[in-house]
Design an enzyme around this catalytic site. Structure first.
Site, PDB file in Angstrom:
ATOM      1  N   HIS A  22       0.558  -1.199  -0.236  1.00 50.40           N
ATOM      2  CA  HIS A  22      -0.113  -0.259  -0.324  1.00 50.40           C
ATOM      3  C   HIS A  22       0.570   0.806  -0.090  1.00 50.40           C
ATOM      4  O   HIS A  22       1.859   0.780   0.020  1.00 50.40           O
ATOM      5  CB  HIS A  22      -0.998  -0.233   1.352  1.00 50.40           C
ATOM      6  N   CYS A  31       3.435  12.095  -0.680  1.00 55.43           N
ATOM      7  CA  CYS A  31       2.249  10.743  -0.620  1.00 55.43           C
ATOM      8  C   CYS A  31       3.876  10.176   0.001  1.00 55.43           C
ATOM      9  O   CYS A  31       4.751  10.281  -0.990  1.00 55.43           O
ATOM     10  CB  CYS A  31       1.962  10.758  -1.746  1.00 55.43           C
ATOM     11  N   HIS A  35       4.860  -0.024  -0.286  1.00 58.00           N
ATOM     12  CA  HIS A  35       5.868  -1.053   0.411  1.00 58.00           C
ATOM     13  C   HIS A  35       4.665  -1.674   1.106  1.00 58.00           C
ATOM     14  O   HIS A  35       3.559  -1.399   1.036  1.00 58.00           O
ATOM     15  CB  HIS A  35       6.492  -0.054   1.516  1.00 58.00           C
ATOM     16  N   HIS A  37       3.761  -3.891   4.749  1.00 57.91           N
ATOM     17  CA  HIS A  37       3.517  -4.893   5.894  1.00 57.91           C
ATOM     18  C   HIS A  37       2.780  -6.242   5.659  1.00 57.91           C
ATOM     19  O   HIS A  37       1.736  -6.371   5.180  1.00 57.91           O
ATOM     20  CB  HIS A  37       2.380  -3.965   6.297  1.00 57.91           C
ATOM     21  N   HIS A  75      -1.643 -10.790   0.158  1.00 57.48           N
ATOM     22  CA  HIS A  75      -0.684 -10.821  -0.986  1.00 57.48           C
ATOM     23  C   HIS A  75      -1.471 -10.133  -2.734  1.00 57.48           C
ATOM     24  O   HIS A  75      -1.306 -10.434  -2.991  1.00 57.48           O
ATOM     25  CB  HIS A  75      -0.822 -12.322  -1.317  1.00 57.48           C
ATOM     26  N   GLU A 154      -0.221  -2.869  11.659  1.00 55.26           N
ATOM     27  CA  GLU A 154       0.302  -2.665  10.635  1.00 55.26           C
ATOM     28  C   GLU A 154       2.256  -3.252  10.256  1.00 55.26           C
ATOM     29  O   GLU A 154       2.620  -3.605  10.508  1.00 55.26           O
ATOM     30  CB  GLU A 154       0.695  -1.547   9.868  1.00 55.26           C
TER      31      GLU A 154
HETATM   32 ZN   LIG Z   1       2.570   1.665   5.449  1.00 60.70          ZN
END
Ligand SMILES: [Zn+2]
Length: 167
Positions: A22, A31, A35, A37, A75, A154
């Site tokens: 995300h 912004c 990347h 999590h 995924h 996260e």
């Molecule tokens: Zn993040």
């Protein structure tokens, strides 16, 4: 004496995870870059006891629903469809993503989850998962539920909690 009784059941399991990509937008023009999590969800459901079963809601069923909701976005690239700044356009087998009107990414459609939220923060993911869970519980005829609380982590020690009081 009148007493108010409350019960709550909580499900937090190692398999309630989704490893997803995300990026979020911040106030102003900032912004993040793309990347990922290893997100983890846990949920608490509050309500009256089911008078036949003596539970609030069946753990087995609750775990099953939560696992499915996590699997649905596992995924994948999580993209917000209600952002004022992030444009998400489906073109056949691809999805074009722009930020502030500038082209940013093109992803295969099958690798994306288009989510009805304004930003893919953990707060909004928790809110979205709660809406999805509530709809599933209602569809299954769950009665007497008074609140749902969803936590999405996260990172270790970095999470958001969304709580909604029902009815
Ligand atoms: Zn993040």
């Amino acid at each position: 004496m009148a007493r108010a009784e409350h019960y709550r059941v909580t499900v937090t399991k190692d398999y309630l995870v989704f490893a997803s990509a995300h990026f979020i937008t911040f106030a102003g023009h900032r912004c993040e870059g793309l990347h990922g999590h290893n997100y983890r969800a846990s949920v608490t459901v509050e309500g009256a006891l089911n008078q036949e079963a003596w539970f609030v809601f069946d753990f087995v069923e609750l775990k099953r629903i939560m696992k499915r909701l996590c699997d649905e976005i596992d995924h994948l690239v999580l993209l917000p469809t209600r952002s004022d700044r992030v444009g998400v356009t489906e073109n056949g087998e691809t999805v074009a993503v722009s930020v502030d009107g500038k082209p940013r990414y093109v992803f295969p459609r099958k690798d994306c989850a288009l989510l009805p939220i304004p930003n893919t923060t953990v707060e909004m993911l928790a809110q979205m998962l709660t809406e999805r869970l509530h709809a599933e519980l209602s569809a299954q005829g769950a009665k007497g539920l008074t609140a749902i609380e969803m936590e999405v982590e996260e990172n270790f020690g970095q999470s958001a909690v969304y709580r909604v009081a029902l009815r």
